[in-house]
Each structure stands twice: as structure tokens, then as C-alpha cells.
Design an enzyme around this catalytic site. Sequence first.
Site, PDB file in Angstrom:
ATOM      1  N   GLU A 227      -2.710   7.657  -4.606  1.00  0.00           N
ATOM      2  CA  GLU A 227      -3.092   7.055  -5.893  1.00  0.00           C
ATOM      3  C   GLU A 227      -4.569   7.215  -6.231  1.00  0.00           C
ATOM      4  OE1 GLU A 227      -2.014   2.891  -5.025  1.00  0.00           O
ATOM      5  OE2 GLU A 227      -4.138   2.376  -5.226  1.00  0.00           O
TER       6      GLU A 227
ATOM      7  N   ARG B 261       0.862  -1.173   0.000  1.00  0.00           N
ATOM      8  CA  ARG B 261       0.000   0.000   0.000  1.00  0.00           C
ATOM      9  C   ARG B 261       0.906   1.232   0.000  1.00  0.00           C
ATOM     10  NH1 ARG B 261      -3.424  -2.770  -1.577  1.00  0.00           N
ATOM     11  NH2 ARG B 261      -5.487  -3.179  -0.723  1.00  0.00           N
TER      12      ARG B 261
ATOM     13  N   HIS C  42      -1.138   0.115  -9.737  1.00  0.00           N
ATOM     14  CA  HIS C  42      -1.871  -0.841  -8.899  1.00  0.00           C
ATOM     15  C   HIS C  42      -2.424  -1.985  -9.748  1.00  0.00           C
ATOM     16  CE1 HIS C  42      -3.873  -1.083  -4.726  1.00  0.00           C
ATOM     17  NE2 HIS C  42      -3.779  -2.285  -5.240  1.00  0.00           N
TER      18      HIS C  42
HETATM   19  P1  NAI Z   1      -1.497 -11.358   4.664  1.00  0.00           P
HETATM   20  O1  NAI Z   1      -2.449 -10.874   5.703  1.00  0.00           O
HETATM   21  O2  NAI Z   1      -1.524 -12.792   4.246  1.00  0.00           O
HETATM   22  O3  NAI Z   1       0.017 -11.045   5.134  1.00  0.00           O
HETATM   23  C1  NAI Z   1       0.417  -9.823   5.678  1.00  0.00           C
HETATM   24  C2  NAI Z   1       1.628 -10.093   6.550  1.00  0.00           C
HETATM   25  O4  NAI Z   1       2.141  -8.837   7.005  1.00  0.00           O
HETATM   26  C3  NAI Z   1       1.287 -10.917   7.818  1.00  0.00           C
HETATM   27  O5  NAI Z   1       2.178 -12.004   7.940  1.00  0.00           O
HETATM   28  C4  NAI Z   1       1.457  -9.922   8.951  1.00  0.00           C
HETATM   29  O6  NAI Z   1       1.914 -10.529  10.156  1.00  0.00           O
HETATM   30  C5  NAI Z   1       2.518  -9.000   8.353  1.00  0.00           C
HETATM   31  N1  NAI Z   1       2.636  -7.731   9.066  1.00  0.00           N
HETATM   32  C6  NAI Z   1       1.704  -7.096   9.826  1.00  0.00           C
HETATM   33  N2  NAI Z   1       2.244  -5.988  10.385  1.00  0.00           N
HETATM   34  C7  NAI Z   1       3.535  -5.935   9.964  1.00  0.00           C
HETATM   35  C8  NAI Z   1       4.599  -5.032  10.209  1.00  0.00           C
HETATM   36  N3  NAI Z   1       4.457  -3.991  11.033  1.00  0.00           N
HETATM   37  N4  NAI Z   1       5.783  -5.279   9.623  1.00  0.00           N
HETATM   38  C9  NAI Z   1       5.959  -6.367   8.821  1.00  0.00           C
HETATM   39  N5  NAI Z   1       4.988  -7.252   8.571  1.00  0.00           N
HETATM   40  C10 NAI Z   1       3.787  -7.038   9.116  1.00  0.00           C
HETATM   41  O7  NAI Z   1      -1.696 -10.380   3.408  1.00  0.00           O
HETATM   42  P2  NAI Z   1      -1.280 -10.626   1.906  1.00  0.00           P
HETATM   43  O8  NAI Z   1      -2.387 -11.287   1.180  1.00  0.00           O
HETATM   44  O9  NAI Z   1       0.074 -11.222   1.852  1.00  0.00           O
HETATM   45  O10 NAI Z   1      -1.224  -9.115   1.374  1.00  0.00           O
HETATM   46  C11 NAI Z   1      -0.313  -8.179   1.919  1.00  0.00           C
HETATM   47  C12 NAI Z   1      -0.716  -6.798   1.469  1.00  0.00           C
HETATM   48  O11 NAI Z   1      -0.499  -6.669   0.054  1.00  0.00           O
HETATM   49  C13 NAI Z   1      -2.212  -6.482   1.639  1.00  0.00           C
HETATM   50  O12 NAI Z   1      -2.501  -6.046   2.948  1.00  0.00           O
HETATM   51  C14 NAI Z   1      -2.420  -5.387   0.626  1.00  0.00           C
HETATM   52  O13 NAI Z   1      -2.203  -4.147   1.229  1.00  0.00           O
HETATM   53  C15 NAI Z   1      -1.350  -5.654  -0.421  1.00  0.00           C
HETATM   54  N6  NAI Z   1      -1.924  -6.097  -1.695  1.00  0.00           N
HETATM   55  C16 NAI Z   1      -1.584  -5.436  -2.836  1.00  0.00           C
HETATM   56  C17 NAI Z   1      -2.122  -5.813  -4.052  1.00  0.00           C
HETATM   57  C18 NAI Z   1      -1.742  -5.139  -5.334  1.00  0.00           C
HETATM   58  O14 NAI Z   1      -2.490  -5.248  -6.316  1.00  0.00           O
HETATM   59  N7  NAI Z   1      -0.607  -4.442  -5.408  1.00  0.00           N
HETATM   60  C19 NAI Z   1      -3.122  -6.882  -4.136  1.00  0.00           C
HETATM   61  C20 NAI Z   1      -3.349  -7.581  -2.883  1.00  0.00           C
HETATM   62  C21 NAI Z   1      -2.792  -7.167  -1.710  1.00  0.00           C
END
Ligand code: NAI
Length: 331
Positions: free
Chosen positions: A262, A233, A294
Amino acid sequence: MRVAVFSTKAYDRRFLSRSNADAHRLDFLELRLSPETARLTQGADAVCAFVNDDLGRAVIEQLADAGVRLIALRSAGFNHVDHAAAEAAGIAVGRVPAYSPHAVAEHTLALILTLNRKTHRAYNRVREGNFALEGLMGFDLRGKTVGVVGTGLIGTVLVRILRGFDCQVVAFDPVHNPECAALGARYLAMDELLGTSDIVSLQCPLTPDTFHLIDDAAVARMKPGAMLINTSRGAVIDTPAVIRGLKNGHIGSLGLDVYEEEANLFFEDLSASFIPDDVFARLLTFPNVLITGHQGFFTAEALEAIADTTIANITAFEQHGAPLHPLPTRS
Ligand code: NAI
């Protein structure tokens, strides 16, 4: 259920209509959800929203007044939803927790490989008959250290891909993931990760803890010449701090799929207009900055999964009063 579907493009209509076996009434709107457009939800049971729709308190209160009982997000990220306001208004929120972590992880690799081997520049040169290699030199990924910040679904796929390139992977996540450790990722403190990584890639959600995680101090801790990638993000990065790092050469290259402001740019064709955002326009002047709008999620498999899960959330709410995938409980 009658659903007002905001921020829809032709591809959203196609995939959602195809998944809508349960025959919900989907009212497709191109407009973004905002305090000005929230009144269009009058008579709807649910709204279906995407990443740049406004789901702050003011909008949620308007939705409640209009009789909306469900917000069905077409995204995994939910940082744009005022969860407390939704709870207070009695509106349930569903999301799509996992549609294709491969889509985003593979796009992250696309940014890394393009920035490294400068294929975006080579493409233009060759088309103009310029076959000079000056300025196109990259490095072997093999043996380089990549720091993955956030080892959830997307981070884990990325770790697996990077290990396939024979990279050393270090990771930071408050919750250690045994699957990543088994793949060979070594968990470090954030400062250590920044100091040892040739490439830093952000795969964490936007939370109060990760807001501007990459600020001036973090940039200073990075290895000189390191590559920074953000497909999570926009606000995880303090963009002016990163621009300072690019200007003094401390950041070697930058790949972004997301940008803090964005919402006023991405998903629209502004090519006949102008870029109203001076910080973003500054980013576009660097040859070592690569930005995509994005599109990490934008694969056929992901769109199909998003549509299927969104419809399943709406149907579950209609039948049982709760979406299949509600937001995680607030801490
Ligand atoms: P997820 O929930 O499976 O994994 C997120 C990880 O980040 C978790 O392991 C969590 O413990 C960790 N986390 C939480 N706080 C943290 C911190 N302070 N420092 C480091 N790690 C931390 O989520 P997923 O599916 O892997 O997606 C991650 C992010 O990617 C989403 O939240 C979203 O913002 C972004 N995303 C972007 C997309 C795009 O099109 N560019 C599409 C889908 C998601």
C-alpha cells in the site's frame, strides 16, 4: 523540541497544531520518510512518522547521524520500525497504543455490512434508475459465526459489536482475553477458527508469526463462501493466495482496508494517473471485493487522540528522556 513531521496531510497539520500546547516546533513535510528524504531531518530533535514511512535500519542510521533522538509514531502498529536498529542508535521510539479502537472496529463492521448487503453496488444502481435486486442478496448476520483473529483493543470492541448483532464469535489469539471470553467469544485453534467461521476478521499486529497468516493453506481451510476481512496490516494476507481463492469461488467476499504494497498507493490521489500494481489492479476487478485505503483510523476522535498522545510523547521525552508510550520491550 524541533520535530520533522513526515507524511503530513492537511488534517494532520490541523490536529497536531491544535494539540501542540507545549509549543514544540513542528516542521510539516508532505514527503514520506525514506533513505532519500531522511536528510531533511538535519537539525531536528525528533521525527514524527506514520504507517508507510520507512523506519528501517538505513533510515534510522541516517536519523542518528542527523542528531535525531526520538521517533514519535502517529500509529499503534510499529511493524515498520527496526526496533533493534533504533536501540543500537540510541533513538527512543514512542507510539500511540490506543487512540480509538472503536474507529477501526466500526470500520470493520462497515466493510462486513457493505459486502454482505452490497450497498456499494446498490448505491450506483439506484442512481442509474436500476431498481432490480438480482445480485444484491445478503444473509442475516444474526447467528453467523465470526472468527476474530487477535483479541486486543480493536478485537475486543469488534467482539462486543458482533455480539450486539447476535453473532456467534470464535477467536484466536496466543493470549486469551478474559473480557472477550466474558462477552461470549470462544477461543479456538487457528485452523478450527478458519473451518467454522462464516466471516474471518483479522485484528492482529503484523509480526513474523502473522506474516502471510492467510496463505493458500489457510484459504483452503476456510469454509467455502466465507467472507475475509483485513483491517490490520496488509502483509498478514498473501494477496495472490487470496486472489486464487476468489477466482475459484472458495472465498465468498473480501474486504480490505490495508494492502501489503500500500505504501506506493494509499493516501495519494492517483485518479489522473494509473495503478502501477498489477496484483492490486486484479483485486479491483472482483465485484465481491471491497477496498478502502487505510481509513480505519480516520475519525475525528481518533485523529484528536493521535495528536494529543503524539505531543504528550514528545513532551515526556523532552522533560524526562523517554516517551510516555515507548514500544513494548523486544522479546
Ligand atoms: P493490540 O496490541 O491491543 O492487540 C493485538 C492483539 O493481537 C493482541 O491481543 C495480541 O496478543 C494478538 N496477537 C499477537 N500475535 C498474534 C497472532 N500470531 N495471532 C493472533 N493474534 C495475535 O492492538 P490493537 O490496537 O487491537 O491493533 C491491532 C492491529 O490493528 C495493530 O497492530 C495494527 O496493525 C492494526 N491497526 C489498523 C488500523 C487501521 O487504520 N486499519 C489502525 C490501528 C491499528
